[in-house]
Design an enzyme around this catalytic site. Structure first.
Site, short mmCIF file in Angstrom:
data_model
loop_
_atom_site.label_atom_id
_atom_site.label_comp_id
_atom_site.label_asym_id
_atom_site.label_seq_id
_atom_site.Cartn_x
_atom_site.Cartn_y
_atom_site.Cartn_z
N GLY A 14 0.82 -1.21 0.00
CA GLY A 14 0.00 0.00 0.00
C GLY A 14 0.85 1.25 0.00
N ASP A 78 1.33 -8.77 -6.03
CA ASP A 78 2.22 -9.61 -6.85
C ASP A 78 3.33 -10.28 -6.05
OD1 ASP A 78 1.40 -8.87 -9.86
OD2 ASP A 78 1.18 -7.14 -8.54
N THR A 129 5.76 -7.11 1.36
CA THR A 129 6.78 -6.76 0.37
C THR A 129 8.17 -7.19 0.84
OG1 THR A 129 5.46 -4.85 -0.26
CG2 THR A 129 7.77 -4.81 -0.92
N ASP A 151 0.95 1.46 9.58
CA ASP A 151 0.49 0.66 10.73
C ASP A 151 1.54 0.61 11.85
OD1 ASP A 151 -1.61 0.15 8.99
OD2 ASP A 151 -0.84 -1.81 8.39
N ARG A 290 -23.13 7.94 15.46
CA ARG A 290 -22.76 7.98 14.04
C ARG A 290 -21.35 7.44 13.87
NH1 ARG A 290 -27.33 9.36 13.49
NH2 ARG A 290 -28.18 11.06 12.24
N HIS A 296 -8.72 5.54 3.36
CA HIS A 296 -7.45 5.84 2.70
C HIS A 296 -7.02 7.30 2.81
CE1 HIS A 296 -8.49 1.90 1.09
NE2 HIS A 296 -7.19 1.74 0.98
O1 F6P Z 1 -1.13 -1.69 5.76
C1 F6P Z 1 -1.58 -0.41 5.46
C2 F6P Z 1 -3.06 -0.39 5.31
O2 F6P Z 1 -3.49 0.94 5.03
C3 F6P Z 1 -3.84 -0.95 6.50
O3 F6P Z 1 -3.91 -0.05 7.58
C4 F6P Z 1 -5.15 -1.29 5.86
O4 F6P Z 1 -5.80 -2.32 6.57
C5 F6P Z 1 -4.75 -1.78 4.49
O5 F6P Z 1 -3.48 -1.20 4.21
C6 F6P Z 1 -5.71 -1.41 3.40
O6 F6P Z 1 -5.29 -1.98 2.21
P1 F6P Z 1 -5.87 -1.57 0.78
O7 F6P Z 1 -5.24 -0.29 0.37
O8 F6P Z 1 -5.51 -2.70 -0.10
O9 F6P Z 1 -7.35 -1.41 0.94
#
Ligand code: F6P
Length: 373
Positions: A14, A78, A129, A151, A290, A296
């Protein structure tokens, strides 16, 4: 001394704020200090498999220190050591039970590196990775690894870049829902990323003055959370802020899974616990609740100054490590020092998790924060 003349750099997994500042630091140090030739591998291991290399010059890294994402693109699907087999039409080949079939295509990548005369490969990534990075190192590729993840769960390094930026974004999210909570007397639940580690939620929760912090490392009892909210209300606090990790587990140990991405090395995508907790709390407390999922946006945008400095330190240190011939190793931050550790000591280790009895949790509890335990 190493005889490195040409290096390549790639980003996997990511995206994460700070990747571009690392690329910049590697390119600048490699070219300006050592006169190396630098290539970029585009799209992570996907590009390594397809030989998708581009030349990187100083001009390519101008003005990228402020940019989120990665100019080299990335892929988190990948794993070349366990690559899903596809037929001529591009469809997955499945076994008799309908499961994907796999093959090891890592030699193809090694041949591309040889053909391009690349002496060392810089790999920026998280545990997925870097597991492949370790495996390429075992195959004889001169790998230099740089840890990346919002994370902050990688073993053997105290902080990864991207974490600080994500904390700032998540804290801002908590600050912003606060005003609606106050104005409408609501329970505002904010779902924060982090996979199986609660670092991001814990730090943002403390910084954002959350009343409740739910992390995967401390299974929560929703009744205890509801009691805390009702108690606060009885004491005159008309709204509550709940910071919940996407990987938070209730007492039965279950996490809420958003979706399963079959051909991804790490196929589980968490998500949805915020909505679940808000729904349960509304029923149990009688207060309107709520949920907001930050998603992201925590990984996007400009890296903080802290992450830019850390990324620059990692990038510079990685080139120095390479020039000393320190292959199969990862640069790491321990205390305030940049060190390097063997990838063998990083991969396969337990991920770094929040200690339920650690300083931060103890401090937050002393200040009245409920963890649902
Ligand atoms: O590992 C980073 C992270 O943003 C996590 O916090 C989250 O669970 C995951 O990647 C989300 O992955 P993707 O971008 O594939 O939805």
């Amino acid at each position: 001394m190493s005889k490195v003349q040409k290096i390549a750099i790639m980003t996997g997994g990511g995206d994460c704020p700070g990747l571009n500042p690392v690329i910049r630091a590697v390119v600048k140090t490699a070219i300006s200090k050592y006169g190396l030739e630098v290539m970029g591998v585009r799209h992570g291991y996907h590009g390594l498999y397809h030989g998708d290399f581009i030349k990187l010059g100083l001009e390519d890294v101008e003005e990228i220190i402020t940019k989120g994402g990665t100019i080299l693109y990335s892929s988190n699907k990948d794993n070349l050591f366990q690559y899903p087999v596809k037929d001529a039409d591009g469809n997955f080949v499945r076994d008799e039970n309908g499961k994907l079939t796999y093959e090891d295509v890592s030699d193809v990548a090694v041949e591309h590196l040889k053909a391009a005369s690349i002496d060392a490969l810089f790999i920026l990534g998280g545990d997925g990775t870097l597991t492949s990075a370790r495996d390429f190192s075992r195959k004889g590729v001169n790998v230099v690894a740089i840890p990346k993840t919002i994370d902050n769960d990688l073993a053997n390094t105290d902080y990864t870049f991207g974490f600080d930026t994500a904390i700032s974004v998540a804290t801002d999210g908590l600050d912003r829902v606060r005003t609606t909570g106050m104005s409408h007397h609501r329970v505002m639940v904010v779902e924060i990323m982090g996979r199986g580690a609660g670092w991001l939620t814990l730090h943002a929760g403390i910084a954002g003055a959350a009343d409740v912090i739910l992390v995967p490392e401390i299974p929560y009892d929703i009744n205890k959370v509801a009691e805390k909210i009702k108690e606060d209300k009885a004491n005159g606090k008309e709204f509550s802020i709940v910071a919940v990790s996407e990987g938070a587990k209730s007492l039965d140990g279950k996490q809420v899974v958003l979706k399963v991405i079959e051909d991804s090395a790490d196929s589980i995508r968490l998500g949805g616990v915020g909505a679940l907790v808000a729904d349960q709390l509304e029923k149990l407390t009688g207060s309107e609740a709520r949920a907001t999922t930050l998603g992201h946006i925590q990984r996007g945008g400009t890296p903080t100054a802290h992450d830019r400095v850390l990324s620059s330190r990692y990038g510079y240190a990685a080139v120095e490590l390479c020039m000393k011939g320190g292959f199969g190793r990862m640069v790491a931050l321990q205390g305030d020092e940049i060190v390097d550790v063997s990838l063998e000591d990083v991969i396969g280790q337990k991920t770094k998790n929040v200690d339920p009895n650690g300083e931060l949790v103890t401090m937050a509890k002393a200040m009245g924060v409920c963890f649902g335990d």
